[in-house]
Scaffold this motif. Structure first.
Motif, PDB file in Angstrom:
ATOM      1  N   UNK A 163       0.862  -1.187   0.000  1.00 43.18           N
ATOM      2  CA  UNK A 163       0.000   0.000   0.000  1.00 43.18           C
ATOM      3  C   UNK A 163       0.894   1.231   0.000  1.00 43.18           C
ATOM      4  N   UNK A 164       0.385   2.329  -0.566  1.00 39.21           N
ATOM      5  CA  UNK A 164       1.240   3.511  -0.640  1.00 39.21           C
ATOM      6  C   UNK A 164       0.563   4.772  -0.102  1.00 39.21           C
ATOM      7  N   UNK A 165      -0.725   4.896  -0.243  1.00 43.43           N
ATOM      8  CA  UNK A 165      -1.397   6.147   0.085  1.00 43.43           C
ATOM      9  C   UNK A 165      -2.349   6.042   1.275  1.00 43.43           C
ATOM     10  N   UNK A 166      -2.701   4.840   1.668  1.00 45.24           N
ATOM     11  CA  UNK A 166      -3.778   4.657   2.630  1.00 45.24           C
ATOM     12  C   UNK A 166      -3.487   5.224   4.019  1.00 45.24           C
ATOM     13  N   UNK A 167      -2.310   4.992   4.530  1.00 48.88           N
ATOM     14  CA  UNK A 167      -1.988   5.485   5.874  1.00 48.88           C
ATOM     15  C   UNK A 167      -2.018   7.005   5.908  1.00 48.88           C
ATOM     16  N   UNK A 168      -1.391   7.625   4.927  1.00 45.51           N
ATOM     17  CA  UNK A 168      -1.360   9.089   4.902  1.00 45.51           C
ATOM     18  C   UNK A 168      -2.759   9.671   4.713  1.00 45.51           C
ATOM     19  N   UNK A 169      -3.561   9.067   3.832  1.00 44.97           N
ATOM     20  CA  UNK A 169      -4.928   9.538   3.640  1.00 44.97           C
ATOM     21  C   UNK A 169      -5.712   9.452   4.945  1.00 44.97           C
ATOM     22  N   UNK A 170      -5.551   8.340   5.645  1.00 45.99           N
ATOM     23  CA  UNK A 170      -6.289   8.160   6.896  1.00 45.99           C
ATOM     24  C   UNK A 170      -5.869   9.181   7.939  1.00 45.99           C
ATOM     25  N   UNK A 171      -4.585   9.431   8.059  1.00 43.92           N
ATOM     26  CA  UNK A 171      -4.117  10.447   9.009  1.00 43.92           C
ATOM     27  C   UNK A 171      -4.708  11.809   8.659  1.00 43.92           C
ATOM     28  N   UNK A 199       4.761  19.618  -0.928  1.00 42.57           N
ATOM     29  CA  UNK A 199       4.133  18.300  -0.905  1.00 42.57           C
ATOM     30  C   UNK A 199       4.454  17.649   0.434  1.00 42.57           C
ATOM     31  N   UNK A 200       3.835  16.495   0.675  1.00 46.23           N
ATOM     32  CA  UNK A 200       4.033  15.834   1.970  1.00 46.23           C
ATOM     33  C   UNK A 200       5.385  15.154   2.083  1.00 46.23           C
ATOM     34  N   UNK A 201       6.036  14.895   0.966  1.00 42.72           N
ATOM     35  CA  UNK A 201       7.357  14.263   1.005  1.00 42.72           C
ATOM     36  C   UNK A 201       7.307  12.777   1.285  1.00 42.72           C
ATOM     37  N   UNK A 202       6.166  12.153   1.065  1.00 40.82           N
ATOM     38  CA  UNK A 202       6.020  10.717   1.311  1.00 40.82           C
ATOM     39  C   UNK A 202       6.016   9.974  -0.024  1.00 40.82           C
TER      40      UNK A 202
END
Length: 171
Positions: free
Chosen positions: A57-65, A135-138
């Motif tokens: 997964x690439x975006x899910x954790x950041x989206x949830x935060x 950008x978030x840099x992630x």
């Protein structure tokens, strides 16, 4: 939520302002609920993708935060309006009368000052992120400014709701 208001506050500019702020805070609470559900849903999707399908997964954790943090920030004016915040009232309750009202007003004015400063700084931060193309840099690396807007909107509406609570006589 029905608040008991003196007759003078139910009508006119003050009553209209209080009503508008209450409606805006309620609307933001609905948005907060949707964001919270979105965050929880994405976490469930992430668990399924990662542990059932065995994919990364690439975006899910950041989206949830971002979604859950936005929900907290956007829901805070509603919490103030409904009195859902944590408060230690042993001293004001013991004093009662005018001393209690002065302590409540002082606390509301301090809260208003803090939230107004946070709102100002947040909008400045949003502008900087927009202008700078931050950008978030992630790994996902989305633009930062959309993640900052809920802080600015939430702090702004919280400030406006503080004014409404002070005018209502419950601040």
């Amino acid at each position: 939520m029905a608040h008991s208001q003196p007759l003078a506050q139910r009508f006119g500019v003050v009553g209209a302002y209080i009503g508008l702020m209450d409606r805006l805070s309620r609307l933001l609470a609905y948005v907060a609920g949707i964001l919270f559900i979105a965050g929880v849903s994405v976490i469930c999707q992430m668990v399924f993708v990662r542990y059932v399908l065995g994919m990364s997964t690439s975006w899910q954790t950041e989206f949830t935060v971002l979604a859950v943090t936005a929900a907290m920030l956007l829901g805070s004016p509603y919490v103030l309006m409904t009195g859902g915040h944590v408060a230690i009232t042993i001293l004001p309750d013991a004093l009662g009368g005018i001393a209690r009202r002065l302590m409540q007003l002082t606390a509301a004015l301090c809260g208003l000052a803090f939230c107004a400063a946070l709102a100002f700084a947040s909008w400045f931060y949003v502008w900087e992120a927009w202008e700078g193309g931050w950008t978030t840099g992630t790994v996902w690396n989305p633009p930062l400014w959309p993640g900052l807007v809920p802080m600015a909107v939430g702090a702004t509406q919280l400030s406006l709701q503080y004014v409404a609570e002070i005018l209502r006589g419950e601040g």
